[in-house]
Design an enzyme around this catalytic site. Structure first.
Site, mmCIF file in Angstrom:
data_model
loop_
_atom_site.group_PDB
_atom_site.id
_atom_site.type_symbol
_atom_site.label_atom_id
_atom_site.label_comp_id
_atom_site.label_asym_id
_atom_site.label_seq_id
_atom_site.Cartn_x
_atom_site.Cartn_y
_atom_site.Cartn_z
ATOM 1 N N VAL A 58 1.193 -1.192 -0.117
ATOM 2 C CA VAL A 58 -0.405 0.428 0.184
ATOM 3 C C VAL A 58 1.038 1.392 -0.247
ATOM 4 O O VAL A 58 1.767 1.530 0.840
ATOM 5 C CB VAL A 58 -1.303 0.384 1.411
ATOM 6 C CG1 VAL A 58 -1.661 1.651 1.087
ATOM 7 C CG2 VAL A 58 -1.811 -1.017 0.982
ATOM 8 N N PRO A 59 1.325 1.618 -0.283
ATOM 9 C CA PRO A 59 2.256 2.931 -1.000
ATOM 10 C C PRO A 59 1.595 4.237 -0.848
ATOM 11 O O PRO A 59 1.513 5.087 -1.480
ATOM 12 C CB PRO A 59 2.300 2.585 -2.812
ATOM 13 C CG PRO A 59 0.917 2.561 -3.530
ATOM 14 C CD PRO A 59 0.635 1.854 -2.423
ATOM 15 N N CYS A 60 1.572 4.232 0.371
ATOM 16 C CA CYS A 60 1.679 5.829 0.834
ATOM 17 C C CYS A 60 2.265 6.843 0.871
ATOM 18 O O CYS A 60 2.063 7.400 0.802
ATOM 19 C CB CYS A 60 1.396 5.675 2.925
ATOM 20 S SG CYS A 60 2.843 4.502 3.301
ATOM 21 N N HIS A 61 3.735 6.259 0.445
ATOM 22 C CA HIS A 61 4.756 7.136 0.300
ATOM 23 C C HIS A 61 4.117 8.037 -1.181
ATOM 24 O O HIS A 61 4.761 9.348 -1.659
ATOM 25 C CB HIS A 61 6.240 6.120 -0.224
ATOM 26 C CG HIS A 61 6.328 5.579 -1.308
ATOM 27 N ND1 HIS A 61 5.699 4.308 -0.914
ATOM 28 C CD2 HIS A 61 6.701 5.703 -2.667
ATOM 29 C CE1 HIS A 61 5.870 3.865 -2.385
ATOM 30 N NE2 HIS A 61 6.071 4.803 -3.063
ATOM 31 N N ARG A 62 3.767 7.299 -1.530
ATOM 32 C CA ARG A 62 3.338 7.913 -2.840
ATOM 33 C C ARG A 62 2.239 9.462 -2.564
ATOM 34 O O ARG A 62 1.558 10.077 -3.718
ATOM 35 C CB ARG A 62 2.371 6.850 -3.795
ATOM 36 C CG ARG A 62 3.672 6.723 -4.734
ATOM 37 C CD ARG A 62 2.895 4.909 -5.698
ATOM 38 N NE ARG A 62 4.009 4.176 -6.082
ATOM 39 C CZ ARG A 62 3.699 2.983 -6.656
ATOM 40 N NH1 ARG A 62 2.499 2.472 -6.164
ATOM 41 N NH2 ARG A 62 4.733 1.777 -6.239
#
Length: 175
Positions: free
Chosen positions: A133-137
Site C-alpha cells: 500500500v504505497p503511502c509514500h506516493r
C-alpha cells in the site's frame, strides 16, 4: 498458510513481512536494526520460511524498490482489524501507479469526503502494509513531501519516490 514473519534486503535497507492464513498482515520498512524492525512488524511472532505467495511478494517488493515498475495491486492482504475508512484510503493508494502521486486532499476527494485530508493522513500513518500500500506516493498540498511514519521519516519517503522517478516537491505527478 501458518503465521510467521521474514526479513528481506532491499535498496532502502532490511524490510520485513508478516503473514497469516488470510494473506500478508504487515510489511515493515527498515528500522535502526533488525530487532526494532521485528518489534514493529510482528511482536511475538515466529520467524519462518515464507510460503510461496509471500516469497513472490518479497521478490516483487524488492524489484519495485530497485526501480522496476509493479503496482503490487494483486498481492493478497489480510485486512483483519483495519478500520473500513482506512481500507478505503488504502484501496485508493494501491491504485496509484509507481512514479505517480496524489495529495492527501485529492485522496479525500476521491473518497467522496473532501476536507478529510487530515483523516487520510492519519490512516496512512497507520498503514500496516507500506510498499504494497504505497503511502509514500501521497504528498502534502502543493506536492510537499509531508510526514512519513517509517524509520528515516521523510528522507525514506523521498528515497522511495526517487527510486520510482516520482516528482516530489512542486507539482505532484498525478495519475
Amino acid at each position: 498458510m501458518a503465521a510467521g514473519y521474514s526479513l528481506f534486503d532491499t535498496e532502502i535497507g532490511r524490510c520485513g513481512v508478516a503473514w497469516g492464513p488470510r494473506g500478508i498482515t504487515a510489511v515493515q520498512l527498515p528500522e535502526r536494526d533488525d530487532a526494532a524492525t521485528v518489534a514493529r512488524l510482528a511482536p511475538g511472532a515466529a520467524e519462518a520460511e515464507p510460503p510461496e505467495s509471500v516469497r513472490v511478494a518479497i521478490k516483487r517488493m524488492t524489484a519495485l524498490l530497485r526501480g522496476e515498475r509493479d503496482d503490487l495491486a494483486d498481492i493478497e492482504l489480510d485486512p483483519t482489524g483495519v478500520p473500513e475508512f482506512h481500507q478505503r484510503v488504502y484501496a485508493i493508494a494501491r491504485a496509484i501507479p509507481p512514479g505517480r502521486t496524489l495529495t492527501y486532499g485529492e485522496v479525500a476527494t476521491k473518497l467522496g469526503a473532501p476536507g478529510s485530508a487530515q483523516a487520510v493522513g492519519q490512516a496512512l500513518g497507520r498503514n500496516p502494509y507500506p510498499i504494497v500500500v504505497p503511502c509514500h506516493r501521497i504528498l502534502g498540498a502543493g506536492g510537499k513531501i509531508g510526514g512519513f511514519s517509517a524509520g528515516g521519516g521523510a528522507a525514506t519517503k523521498l528515497r522511495m519516490l526517487t527510486i520510482e522517478d516520482a516528482a516530489p516537491g512542486g507539482q505532484p505527478s498525478l495519475f
